[in-house]
Each structure stands twice: as structure tokens, then as C-alpha cells.
Design a protein around this motif. Structure first.
Motif, PDB file in Angstrom:
ATOM      1  N   ALA A 232       0.831  -1.209   0.000  1.00 38.00           N
ATOM      2  CA  ALA A 232       0.000   0.000   0.000  1.00 38.00           C
ATOM      3  C   ALA A 232       0.862   1.255   0.000  1.00 38.00           C
ATOM      4  O   ALA A 232       0.560   2.231  -0.710  1.00 38.00           O
ATOM      5  N   ASP A 233       1.932   1.253   0.781  1.00 42.48           N
ATOM      6  CA  ASP A 233       2.806   2.425   0.845  1.00 42.48           C
ATOM      7  C   ASP A 233       3.499   2.685  -0.487  1.00 42.48           C
ATOM      8  O   ASP A 233       3.827   3.831  -0.813  1.00 42.48           O
ATOM      9  N   ALA A 234       3.760   1.616  -1.253  1.00 43.54           N
ATOM     10  CA  ALA A 234       4.444   1.760  -2.539  1.00 43.54           C
ATOM     11  C   ALA A 234       3.490   2.127  -3.677  1.00 43.54           C
ATOM     12  O   ALA A 234       3.939   2.568  -4.739  1.00 43.54           O
ATOM     13  N   ASP A 235       2.195   1.945  -3.470  1.00 48.55           N
ATOM     14  CA  ASP A 235       1.200   2.198  -4.509  1.00 48.55           C
ATOM     15  C   ASP A 235       1.299   3.638  -5.034  1.00 48.55           C
ATOM     16  O   ASP A 235       1.393   4.574  -4.238  1.00 48.55           O
ATOM     17  N   PRO A 236       1.321   3.863  -6.362  1.00 49.30           N
ATOM     18  CA  PRO A 236       1.063   2.904  -7.436  1.00 49.30           C
ATOM     19  C   PRO A 236       2.311   2.178  -7.937  1.00 49.30           C
ATOM     20  O   PRO A 236       2.280   1.555  -8.999  1.00 49.30           O
ATOM     21  N   GLY A 237       3.411   2.265  -7.184  1.00 46.99           N
ATOM     22  CA  GLY A 237       4.638   1.576  -7.579  1.00 46.99           C
ATOM     23  C   GLY A 237       4.673   0.162  -7.035  1.00 46.99           C
ATOM     24  O   GLY A 237       3.642  -0.486  -6.848  1.00 46.99           O
ATOM     25  N   MET A 238       5.890  -0.323  -6.776  1.00 44.98           N
ATOM     26  CA  MET A 238       6.066  -1.693  -6.303  1.00 44.98           C
ATOM     27  C   MET A 238       7.091  -1.713  -5.180  1.00 44.98           C
ATOM     28  O   MET A 238       8.011  -0.890  -5.150  1.00 44.98           O
ATOM     29  N   ALA A 239       6.938  -2.669  -4.265  1.00 51.13           N
ATOM     30  CA  ALA A 239       7.811  -2.755  -3.101  1.00 51.13           C
ATOM     31  C   ALA A 239       8.840  -3.868  -3.249  1.00 51.13           C
ATOM     32  O   ALA A 239       8.556  -4.930  -3.815  1.00 51.13           O
ATOM     33  N   LEU A 240      10.033  -3.629  -2.711  1.00 48.97           N
ATOM     34  CA  LEU A 240      11.018  -4.674  -2.440  1.00 48.97           C
ATOM     35  C   LEU A 240      11.016  -4.870  -0.928  1.00 48.97           C
ATOM     36  O   LEU A 240      11.261  -3.922  -0.172  1.00 48.97           O
ATOM     37  N   ILE A 241      10.765  -6.102  -0.484  1.00 53.04           N
ATOM     38  CA  ILE A 241      10.763  -6.449   0.930  1.00 53.04           C
ATOM     39  C   ILE A 241      12.098  -7.131   1.244  1.00 53.04           C
ATOM     40  O   ILE A 241      12.427  -8.153   0.636  1.00 53.04           O
ATOM     41  N   VAL A 242      12.866  -6.586   2.168  1.00 46.41           N
ATOM     42  CA  VAL A 242      14.144  -7.198   2.569  1.00 46.41           C
ATOM     43  C   VAL A 242      13.970  -7.698   3.994  1.00 46.41           C
ATOM     44  O   VAL A 242      13.832  -6.901   4.929  1.00 46.41           O
ATOM     45  N   ALA A 243      13.944  -9.019   4.145  1.00 46.01           N
ATOM     46  CA  ALA A 243      13.605  -9.566   5.456  1.00 46.01           C
ATOM     47  C   ALA A 243      14.337 -10.883   5.716  1.00 46.01           C
ATOM     48  O   ALA A 243      15.533 -10.989   5.463  1.00 46.01           O
ATOM     49  N   HIS A 244      13.595 -11.897   6.173  1.00 48.83           N
ATOM     50  CA  HIS A 244      14.209 -13.076   6.783  1.00 48.83           C
ATOM     51  C   HIS A 244      13.573 -14.380   6.306  1.00 48.83           C
ATOM     52  O   HIS A 244      12.502 -14.385   5.714  1.00 48.83           O
ATOM     53  N   GLY A 245      14.260 -15.477   6.652  1.00 51.87           N
ATOM     54  CA  GLY A 245      13.780 -16.798   6.272  1.00 51.87           C
ATOM     55  C   GLY A 245      12.446 -17.160   6.899  1.00 51.87           C
ATOM     56  O   GLY A 245      11.589 -17.778   6.249  1.00 51.87           O
ATOM     57  N   GLY A 246      12.253 -16.796   8.164  1.00 46.58           N
ATOM     58  CA  GLY A 246      10.973 -17.078   8.808  1.00 46.58           C
ATOM     59  C   GLY A 246       9.837 -16.307   8.164  1.00 46.58           C
ATOM     60  O   GLY A 246       8.742 -16.849   7.960  1.00 46.58           O
ATOM     61  N   ILE A 247      10.091 -15.059   7.835  1.00 46.82           N
ATOM     62  CA  ILE A 247       9.091 -14.242   7.137  1.00 46.82           C
ATOM     63  C   ILE A 247       8.764 -14.852   5.779  1.00 46.82           C
ATOM     64  O   ILE A 247       7.598 -14.911   5.358  1.00 46.82           O
ATOM     65  N   PHE A 248       9.792 -15.346   5.082  1.00 44.89           N
ATOM     66  CA  PHE A 248       9.574 -15.968   3.772  1.00 44.89           C
ATOM     67  C   PHE A 248       8.687 -17.207   3.900  1.00 44.89           C
ATOM     68  O   PHE A 248       7.776 -17.413   3.087  1.00 44.89           O
ATOM     69  N   ARG A 249       8.928 -18.019   4.928  1.00 44.37           N
ATOM     70  CA  ARG A 249       8.085 -19.202   5.135  1.00 44.37           C
ATOM     71  C   ARG A 249       6.635 -18.789   5.408  1.00 44.37           C
ATOM     72  O   ARG A 249       5.693 -19.411   4.897  1.00 44.37           O
ATOM     73  N   ALA A 250       6.460 -17.746   6.214  1.00 46.66           N
ATOM     74  CA  ALA A 250       5.113 -17.280   6.517  1.00 46.66           C
ATOM     75  C   ALA A 250       4.409 -16.771   5.261  1.00 46.66           C
ATOM     76  O   ALA A 250       3.212 -17.048   5.052  1.00 46.66           O
ATOM     77  N   LEU A 251       5.124 -16.047   4.427  1.00 49.30           N
ATOM     78  CA  LEU A 251       4.532 -15.538   3.195  1.00 49.30           C
ATOM     79  C   LEU A 251       4.215 -16.661   2.221  1.00 49.30           C
ATOM     80  O   LEU A 251       3.187 -16.638   1.536  1.00 49.30           O
ATOM     81  N   ARG A 252       5.085 -17.665   2.148  1.00 48.26           N
ATOM     82  CA  ARG A 252       4.786 -18.829   1.293  1.00 48.26           C
ATOM     83  C   ARG A 252       3.489 -19.485   1.747  1.00 48.26           C
ATOM     84  O   ARG A 252       2.648 -19.870   0.923  1.00 48.26           O
ATOM     85  N   SER A 253       3.319 -19.622   3.054  1.00 40.84           N
ATOM     86  CA  SER A 253       2.080 -20.198   3.576  1.00 40.84           C
ATOM     87  C   SER A 253       0.877 -19.360   3.165  1.00 40.84           C
ATOM     88  O   SER A 253      -0.153 -19.884   2.731  1.00 40.84           O
TER      89      SER A 253
END
Length: 202
Positions: A146-167
Motif C-alpha cells: 500500500a505504501d508503494a502504490d502505485p509503484g512496487m515494493a522490495l521487501i528485505v527480510a528473513h527466512g521465517g518471514i519468507f516461510r510465513a509468506l509462502r504459507s
């Protein structure tokens, strides 16, 4: 349960730390990048910079976890894009994409408890339940989008966050993403897909 907004975004796990190299659970422990991790962050930055060539814009905002290993990785990407002639992108930290707390498991070897944790059958003492992590990660990424709208975001985070997002994307969650490998997540016909640079497959 909060749903992930059906809009594309980029994801980058931070570069390597000494605890990564030793296969230790980091969680909220603020372990810095090691020499290899700093080099990986620089390489990822150069890879992203190529996406901005010929006046193309791959993403417009960088949002990172406030832990040093993610923030420093994000700063390398920001700088590499700018030094290659691309835009100097805004970079902000988001507490909702902070790595999961592993409680008493932090600093200990990664074990076979990940799948029971993801399934909600076991949570280490003092740790964050996977369901809570997923809710928080989705909230953080939705805010970044939402903050990047109308553009696009790059999220720089962690392995646990990636697993949660995959879920949250309906994908097998317990997949380990290598350090500093760019991932493009995009919805198509109501389903999420991941395009991962290099040899790693989703």
C-alpha cells in the motif's frame, strides 16, 4: 485470517551471518552480516540494478526489517541501484517484517521442529506461534504494498518471514530460501507464483 493483497512484490532475504553459516536459529538475535554476507548483499544490489537499466523501474520502494542483517542488505541494494544510474529509492523499516522470535531455540542448531511449529503442533518456549507470524508478515507486506502504490515494493527480510509468506500464498511453507537471492512474487489467475533468480527453485 488476513489475506495477502493480490499485487506483485519483490522479496530478498538478508545476506549470510556467522549463525547462518553454522546453521543456528537466529530469530530476533541481532547477528550482523559476515564478510560473505556483505559480498552477497553487494551482488544482490548489482543484480537488482540491472533491472533498472534502459530507464526501467523494477520497484519504487525498499522496505526492510529493522534488524541489522536486513537493514544493511537493503542499504547495499539501495546504493547499488543509485550508483548504477538508477533512482535513489526510499528505504524504510517495518516492524511487522521483523524476524520471528524463536524463544529458547535462538542460538541453537536448527532442528526437526520446524514442521511441527508451522503446523501449530509445537512452539518453543518464549517463541512466536507460526500462525501469529503469518498474520504479522501478511500485515507488514500488505502495508508495504500500500505504501508503494502505485509503484512496487522490495521487501528485505528473513527466512521465517519468507516461510510465513509462502504459507499465505498457498505454497509449501518450509522451503529454505538462500541468502540474498532476489525473488519476484506475482499473482496470476488468483494464484501466487515465484520467479527466483539463479538456480534455486520454489
Amino acid at each position: 485470517m488476513t489475506q495477502l493483497v493480490l499485487r506483485p512484490y519483490w522479496f530478498l532475504r538478508h545476506g549470510e551471518t556467522d549463525w547462518n553459516a553454522r546453521s543456528l536459529s537466529q530469530g530476533r538475535t541481532n547477528v550482523p552480516l559476515n564478510a560473505k554476507g556483505l559480498a552477497q548483499a553487494a551482488t544482490a544490489g548489482k543484480a537488482f540494478a540491472r533491472h533498472f537499466e534502459n530507464e526501467k523501474i523494477a520497484f519504487t520502494h525498499i522496505i526492510c526489517s529493522p534488524l541489522d542483517r536486513a537493514r544493511v542488505t537493503a542499504e547495499h541494494v539501495q546504493r547499488a541501484i543509485s550508483e548504477a544510474g538508477g533512482p535513489h529509492l526510499p528505504l524504510t523499516c517495518n516492524e511487522d517484517i521483523l524476524e520471528v522470535s524463536f524463544g529458547e531455540q535462538e542460538g541453537l542448531p536448527m532442528g526437526e521442529w520446524y514442521n511441527p511449529w508451522i503446523a501449530g503442533e509445537y512452539t518453543p518456549k518464549g517463541a512466536e506461534p507460526f500462525a501469529d507470524l503469518r498474520e504479522r508478515a501478511v500485515r507488514g507486506v500488505n502495508k508495504a504494498i500500500a505504501d508503494a502504490d502505485p509503484g512496487m515494493a522490495l521487501i528485505v527480510a528473513h527466512g521465517g518471514i519468507f516461510r510465513a509468506l509462502r504459507s499465505a500464498m498457498g505454497l509449501e511453507p518450509n522451503i529454505r530460501l538462500p541468502n540474498a537471492v532476489p525473488v519476484y512474487a506475482y499473482p496470476e489467475n488468483g494464484k501466487w507464483h515465484l520467479k527466483i533468480e539463479g538456480e534455486f527453485e520454489a
